[in-house]
Scaffold this active site. Structure first.
Site, short mmCIF file in Angstrom:
data_model
loop_
_atom_site.label_atom_id
_atom_site.label_comp_id
_atom_site.label_asym_id
_atom_site.label_seq_id
_atom_site.Cartn_x
_atom_site.Cartn_y
_atom_site.Cartn_z
CE LYS A 36 -3.46 2.28 2.71
NZ LYS A 36 -4.57 2.47 4.48
CG ASP B 179 -5.59 8.10 4.31
OD1 ASP B 179 -6.36 9.13 3.44
OD2 ASP B 179 -5.88 6.61 5.00
CE LYS C 173 -6.70 8.80 7.92
NZ LYS C 173 -7.11 7.95 8.90
CG ASP D 221 -2.22 5.24 4.86
OD1 ASP D 221 -1.71 4.12 5.67
OD2 ASP D 221 -3.04 5.35 3.99
CG ASP E 137 -9.98 7.80 6.36
OD1 ASP E 137 -8.78 7.69 5.96
OD2 ASP E 137 -9.48 8.14 7.88
CD GLU F 138 -6.77 5.35 2.29
OE1 GLU F 138 -8.00 5.22 3.00
OE2 GLU F 138 -5.63 5.01 2.56
NE ARG G 186 -11.03 -1.09 4.03
CZ ARG G 186 -10.76 -1.65 4.99
NH1 ARG G 186 -12.22 -1.97 5.05
NH2 ARG G 186 -10.38 -1.34 5.82
N1 BES Z 1 -3.98 4.48 6.82
C1 BES Z 1 -4.97 4.49 7.28
C2 BES Z 1 -5.05 3.26 9.15
C3 BES Z 1 -4.40 3.76 10.20
C4 BES Z 1 -4.11 4.53 10.92
C5 BES Z 1 -2.82 3.81 9.76
C6 BES Z 1 -2.95 4.95 12.33
C7 BES Z 1 -1.56 4.02 10.47
C8 BES Z 1 -2.49 4.90 11.65
C9 BES Z 1 -6.41 3.25 6.70
O1 BES Z 1 -6.34 4.53 5.11
C10 BES Z 1 -7.68 4.15 7.17
O2 BES Z 1 -8.31 5.49 7.45
N2 BES Z 1 -8.40 3.13 7.95
C11 BES Z 1 -10.29 3.80 8.44
C12 BES Z 1 -10.46 2.78 7.78
C13 BES Z 1 -12.78 3.16 8.32
C14 BES Z 1 -12.63 4.17 7.64
C15 BES Z 1 -12.78 1.92 7.77
C16 BES Z 1 -9.50 3.47 10.11
O3 BES Z 1 -8.52 2.05 10.84
O4 BES Z 1 -10.15 4.29 11.00
ZN ZN Z 2 -4.81 4.92 4.84
MN MN Z 3 -7.58 6.18 5.27
#
Ligand code: BES
Ligand code: ZN
Ligand code: MN
Length: 528
Positions: free
Chosen positions: A290, A295, A302, A313, A372, A374, A376
């Protein structure tokens, strides 16, 4: 980069600016402290202290606890001006050796404490054992890391103290630069296995540093295009074939996930394919990373407090990139294809909206309920594309979910898989590499919450078990008969706390060593 040498010198006679010795926990005192016990390898130094080194260290408050660092001026009889005692924690049972991770961490903590010093001699308890020598070398080199590219002034370019100093004064680097030279004592410099271990440690540390540098590079200096250019340059240097799909080719090719995530940004997406082949390879491995260079969350923005570190990210892509280069440099007998799914997730008038439906590279349609989620989306396209080459196994690495950090904390990555035996093998491989990980399930009941009224699947499911839902989503884009593992490194990829062991603040290079070890084991016919 820090230079590495193997040495048979005694810790007392070695020409160096500091000599590192080990100290373990001894007797438990009434007040809960422990008395320090000098570890093997430090005999000559202890002798120069008149056999009183343990007592002196105790006076200075040392207990032998893991990572504890005590510096003291060297007495006559020790050539180096400085002695650094590093804690090893509980001593192993009599006759048993120290484990490699204990040595790696101790060497790393010592190397960090020697930032600004020119040459450190590491007289830790290795006793001629090649595995132990490798661990000390790795730990010291991994600990000797600094990211100074964005400091103004002379930062990072310090030319050190070139004066010829005959007295017992430690030569110092300017600007607290990392330890410049590591000598591992108790090693066998003429032994083939020792030489190979040293070479491997150097390559590993350099490639982990490559990943750390990429992660630490601010998002205004690293975007999908410049990341792809770095892959092209490294490919040229190390004999890899590198192909880059730009935004036009991605659109034409039907990469709906990559195009969708990238369309809100002024910095368009890229899909990079790095391939390393060995003429005698019997197996092939596809690694998918990834690579969200920033992000923001997109339209599902966010909040402040959750976006300051989101340059991290792309840690999965950085790990894959570094691991493929490492495999090439080590000449492993395996074919490896690395895929970097690069995009920047930004909100704008052209960004995907919650509610949009994307047609993915596989042909499946995805309703984007949260922009967010993204990672996947870009990974799904890369996984489908990677599968077209029919690799023997697929492994993707991603900072995929905050839920994984809640589940496993900041030092352990999660492993999910469509094949229990493969998941176990990946877990064991990570352990061998010295990385903390844990196998996780993908409960099928979580799939239902990703049902979409308009598309084949939605990009989010239940909130609880969010890391597992993400794994289930990815699974839909992987062929059922190919062993596949998903490494969610959201916790360990970026260290926001204080440095520890060989791990610095910021980018850690998480998963690089696991991927390299996986490639080695695949080459050796141990996997798949
Ligand atoms: N890049 C983030 C996940 C992340 C969180 C990486 C903390 C490093 C530290 C990912 O893209 C994300 O935002 N995931 C969301 C998914 C949710 C919207 C289902 C999350 O984990 O909140
Ligand atoms: Zn992310
Ligand atoms: Mn994200």
């Amino acid at each position: 980069m820090t230079a590495l040498t193997l040495s048979t010198s005694s810790a007392a006679t070695l020409r160096a600016d500091a000599v590192v010795i080990g100290v373990a926990k001894g007797e438990h005192k009434k007040n809960g402290d422990t008395t320090p016990v000098i570890a093997l390898g430090a005999e000559a130094v202890d002798e120069a202290f008149g056999g009183k080194l343990a007592t002196i260290l105790e006076t200075l408050g040392a207990s032998g606890g893991e990572g504890e660092v005590t510096k003291l001026p060297a007495p006559d009889g020790v050539k180096a001006p400085l002695v650094l005692a590093v804690g090893l924690g509980e001593a192993p049972a009599k006759g048993e050796p120290y484990g490699p991770e204990v040595l790696r961490r101790a060497a790393g903590a010592a190397a960090r404490a020697l930032a600004g010093t020119k040459k450190g001699g590491f007289a830790l308890p290795v006793d001629g054992d090649v595995e132990a020598v490798a661990a000390v070398a790795e730990g010291a080199l991994l600990g000797a890391y600094a990211f100074t590219e964005f400091r103004s002034g002379d930062g990072g370019k310090g030319n050190g103290d070139k004066g010829k100093d005959k007295g017992k004064k430690a030569r110092r680097n300017d600007n607290g630069e990392p330890l410049a030279e590591v000598a591992v004592l108790g090693a066998k410099p003429r032994d083939k296995a020792h030489k190979a271990a040293a070479e491997r440690a150097s390559v590993l540390a350099e490639e982990v540093a490559r990943a750390r540098d990429l992660v630490n590079t601010p998002p205004n200096a690293l975007n999908p295009k410049s990341f792809a250019e770095q892959a092209q340059a490294a490919g040229k240097e190390h004999g890899l074939k590198v192909e880059v799909l730009d935004e036009k080719m991605l659109a034409k090719g039907g990469y709906g996930g990559l195009v969708g995530v990238g369309q809100g940004s002024q910095n368009p997406p890229r899909l990079v394919r790095l391939s390393y082949t060995h003429p005698k390879a019997k197996k092939s491995l596809a690694l998918i990373g990834k690579g969200i260079t920033y992000d923001s969350g997109g339209i599902s923005l966010k909040p402040a407090g959750h976006n300051e570190t989101m340059k991290c990210d792309m840690s999965g892509a950085a790990a894959v990139f570094a691991a493929v280069v490492a495999a090439a440099r080590l000449g492993l007998k395996v074919n490896i294809t690395g895929w970097l799914a690069l995009a920047e997730n930004m909100p704008s008038g052209s960004a995907i909206r919650p509610g949009d439906v994307l047609t993915m590279y596989s042909g499946k349609t995805v309703e984007v309920l949260n922009t967010d989620a993204e990672g996947r989306l870009v990974l799904a396209d890369a996984l489908t594309r990677a599968s077209e080459d029919s690799p023997d196994a697929l492994v993707n690495v991603a900072t995929l979910t905050g839920a994984m950090v809640v589940a496993l904390g900041h030092r352990t990555f999660g492993i999910m898989s469509n094949d229990d035996a493969f998941r176990t093998q990946v877990h064991e491989t990570a352990e061998e590499a010295g990385e903390q990980s844990w196998p996780l399930p993908m409960p099928t009941e979580l799939r239902k919450a990703m049902d979409s009224p308009v598309a084949d699947i939605a990009n989010i499911g239940e909130r609880m078990g969010g890391g597992l839902s993400a794994g289930l989503f990815l699974k839909e884009f992987v062929p059922e008969d190919t062993p596949w593992a998903h490494l969610d490194i959201a916790g360990p990829a970026f260290n926001e706390s204080a440095p520890f062991g060989y791990t610095p603040k910021g980018g850690t290079g998480s998963a690089v060593r696991t991927l390299v070890r996986l490639a080695e084991r695949t080459a050796d016919g141990e996997l798949g």
